[in-house]
Design a protein around this motif. Sequence first.
Motif, PDB file in Angstrom:
ATOM      1  N   LEU A  65       0.828  -1.207   0.000  1.00 32.58           N
ATOM      2  CA  LEU A  65       0.000   0.000   0.000  1.00 32.58           C
ATOM      3  C   LEU A  65       0.856   1.248   0.000  1.00 32.58           C
ATOM      4  O   LEU A  65       1.510   1.571   0.981  1.00 32.58           O
ATOM      5  CB  LEU A  65      -0.898   0.005   1.245  1.00 32.58           C
ATOM      6  N   SER A  94       0.993  -7.072   6.068  1.00 27.46           N
ATOM      7  CA  SER A  94       0.517  -7.616   7.330  1.00 27.46           C
ATOM      8  C   SER A  94      -0.767  -8.422   7.143  1.00 27.46           C
ATOM      9  O   SER A  94      -1.292  -8.975   8.086  1.00 27.46           O
ATOM     10  CB  SER A  94       0.287  -6.476   8.324  1.00 27.46           C
ATOM     11  N   GLU A  95      -1.247  -8.474   5.884  1.00 27.20           N
ATOM     12  CA  GLU A  95      -2.520  -9.177   5.691  1.00 27.20           C
ATOM     13  C   GLU A  95      -2.369 -10.478   4.919  1.00 27.20           C
ATOM     14  O   GLU A  95      -1.727 -10.523   3.885  1.00 27.20           O
ATOM     15  CB  GLU A  95      -3.508  -8.274   4.930  1.00 27.20           C
ATOM     16  N   LYS A 113       4.521  -7.686   8.432  1.00 31.72           N
ATOM     17  CA  LYS A 113       4.696  -6.493   9.268  1.00 31.72           C
ATOM     18  C   LYS A 113       3.913  -6.719  10.543  1.00 31.72           C
ATOM     19  O   LYS A 113       2.788  -7.219  10.458  1.00 31.72           O
ATOM     20  CB  LYS A 113       4.155  -5.269   8.546  1.00 31.72           C
ATOM     21  N   PRO A 114       4.345  -6.371  11.695  1.00 28.89           N
ATOM     22  CA  PRO A 114       5.703  -5.892  11.955  1.00 28.89           C
ATOM     23  C   PRO A 114       6.753  -6.909  11.511  1.00 28.89           C
ATOM     24  O   PRO A 114       6.475  -8.086  11.498  1.00 28.89           O
ATOM     25  CB  PRO A 114       5.729  -5.717  13.471  1.00 28.89           C
TER      26      PRO A 114
ATOM     27  N   ARG B  20      14.714  -5.418  16.209  1.00 28.79           N
ATOM     28  CA  ARG B  20      14.516  -5.023  14.811  1.00 28.79           C
ATOM     29  C   ARG B  20      15.547  -3.973  14.369  1.00 28.79           C
ATOM     30  O   ARG B  20      15.877  -3.883  13.190  1.00 28.79           O
ATOM     31  CB  ARG B  20      13.108  -4.447  14.624  1.00 28.79           C
ATOM     32  N   HIS B  61      -3.544   2.537   8.309  1.00 29.32           N
ATOM     33  CA  HIS B  61      -2.698   1.447   7.846  1.00 29.32           C
ATOM     34  C   HIS B  61      -1.220   1.857   7.846  1.00 29.32           C
ATOM     35  O   HIS B  61      -0.347   1.087   8.245  1.00 29.32           O
ATOM     36  CB  HIS B  61      -3.140   1.047   6.427  1.00 29.32           C
ATOM     37  N   LYS B  64      -0.016   1.891  11.364  1.00 28.76           N
ATOM     38  CA  LYS B  64       0.088   0.534  11.918  1.00 28.76           C
ATOM     39  C   LYS B  64       1.436  -0.095  11.560  1.00 28.76           C
ATOM     40  O   LYS B  64       2.099  -0.687  12.411  1.00 28.76           O
ATOM     41  CB  LYS B  64      -1.056  -0.319  11.351  1.00 28.76           C
ATOM     42  N   GLY B  68       4.029  -0.897  14.519  1.00 31.06           N
ATOM     43  CA  GLY B  68       4.332  -2.306  14.742  1.00 31.06           C
ATOM     44  C   GLY B  68       5.827  -2.544  14.717  1.00 31.06           C
ATOM     45  O   GLY B  68       6.366  -3.216  15.607  1.00 31.06           O
ATOM     46  N   ASN B  69       6.476  -1.967  13.750  1.00 32.47           N
ATOM     47  CA  ASN B  69       7.915  -2.178  13.658  1.00 32.47           C
ATOM     48  C   ASN B  69       8.661  -1.567  14.838  1.00 32.47           C
ATOM     49  O   ASN B  69       9.658  -2.101  15.288  1.00 32.47           O
ATOM     50  CB  ASN B  69       8.445  -1.587  12.349  1.00 32.47           C
TER      51      ASN B  69
END
Lengths: 568, 113
Positions: A65, A94-95, A113-114, B20, B61, B64, B68-69
Amino acid sequence: MEDFNEKIGWKRRILIVDDEEINREILGNILQDRYDVFYATDGKKAMEMLGDKNSDFSLILLDLLMPVMDGFEVLDLLQGDEVLKHVPVIVMTSEKTAEVKSIKHGAYDFITKPYDMPEVILARCERIIELNEGKSIIRAAEKDELTGLYTREFFFEYIRRFEHIASEQAMDAVVLNIDHFHMINEMYGREVGDRVLCSTAQTLTEMFGGETFIASRTDADSFYLYMNHRENYEGVFDGLQDELSHLTHLPRIRFRIGICQDAEKTLPAENRFDHAKLACDQIRGDYTRQISYYNKEDNDRELYGERLINDMENAIRNGDFIVYYQPKFDIRSDTPHLRSAEALIRWNHPQLGMISPGSFIPLFESNGLIQKLDRFVWEEAAGQIRKWKEEYGIAVPVSVNVSRIDIYDPELENRLAGLVEKNGLTPGELMLEITESAYADNARGLIETVNHLRERGFKIEMDDFGSGYSSLNMLTTIPIDVLKLDMKFVRNMHKDEKSLKLVELIIDIAGFFGVPLVAEGVEDEEQFKTLKEMGCDVIQGYYFSKPVPAEEFGKFVEEEKRRRDAIC
Amino acid sequence: MLTLDGLKAYGADTKSGMERCMNNEAFYLRLVEKSLSDTSYDKLKEAVAANDLDAAFEAAHALKGVLGNLALTPLYEPVSKITELLRAKEQADYNAYVDEILAKFGELKNLCN
């Protein structure tokens, strides 16, 4: 293989495509030790970077995206590109649903992701690159079993890598060939031949291992060497010869060396080595030269020649060859008048334009193609003589060239006689010019052919008289009908006394043998007058007219017709 | 000043975040600080206010992925939830999520002062 990459400090390139800077940085930080990392902030920018033909990425890490152009669009574009579809893509998402979709669009794998732990990401990237490369070049063996040098595929791959990181370093492409290697194999056995190859490889590696040096063996006895640039290779390989005699106990082993120097670096390595090989092949059999440098002009000339050779037959079919006629004027009387003409070939090439006969006649003489061209001119000229006869009622003899190779043609007499008959001519109207140097080539054959042709009524003109070595001796053995003075004499007549004297002498010789003398290349009044005073019979040259197309030549025929009519 | 301890106390999974970042603390902290200037928070807020669910999804998105990272769990969790709701275009009280996210974002910002 990793040894080599480490040695030259080469890293594979990875392109990270993500619109989020922080994500790019995290990934880059993970990958940068092992890879050369590049970044794009959206699909469009990524495609621009990939479009550069030197980009050479081993892997793309692609976010899905993104603004401007999303990951799926990039995947589709890559799939549609013959080159880029071979670059593996790992999608970052992530999906779960996107994973399936992206695989369908051509992605190799995905990173969630993460992000997973760095080791996982690294391992995944490595695996995908290995898998992908295994599919293409890396399937081949890296080294030649016999000599331990790189195989051809790896050799060029390593050069490519080296030039990515050190494009500014001046490097030469060198091809070294063992002269008569098959003889070594035959005389001493294959084992000895193999030993020569191994010793050569070993010695070369020892000699040049200290510098940037990549070497390969190809085509059995050729060594391809990618080495530091040198202006002059004189003596560079001397050590090899000595060391080889020492190692193999064989008498003198000879090498030929072709070199394409750094200046050609804009070309891919493969082409540079082709050039070096060409240079190397050029001195095959020439024992005076061991080293040959590739030279663009030589190569271009060779290519040009190749093209002319290829195009020649089509050109005859398509009517690109045109026969021009240059008048020869009889100057014995007060007013010069048309006596005959010489047929001269012109090539109007559809792409190259007008090609000078000087560029294709020697070329076609060297490979025998001239025979086809000669026959074409004979037919054209014979047909033209007939046309003029029909149109003006007078015969204008036309001289055509008979090349050396034609002399060997057992059908020559029949061929010419057939043409004469077909066009209702007398043999004397199609005059045959034979160059003096043909005599040196094949005197007996020439004498025989000339005799037979003359028996059938053909007239023989000796062309370029005075230019060869055999002139005087030849005149006593070959019966000829016309002497043509080499145009060099006329050209130099007023520049040096010797040429003038020689012209005088040759005119005397012609008189002695009772044959007319034609002077070619007469360009101005001064030359014309001098020749006339000395007793020259016939003149050809720009002073009267350049060679012209048949239609234009008609005016000379018409004039001659009027003259003859006036006399009657 | 932003510290690992501060982040840990805030509720971040600093262990994952650090891993990470190849356990480079300065690098990790710099990225967290950089995330504070992310414009996606404002975009999310405005899109939700305008009831533009597509734009809201894009902003959520994007957040996110980064959160998350960086393992900023207190923010990552509500952002993940709103992302999934927006993706499915479900009817929900998006304003409440936005408030929660902005509150947690405010807390994170305070850690830096």
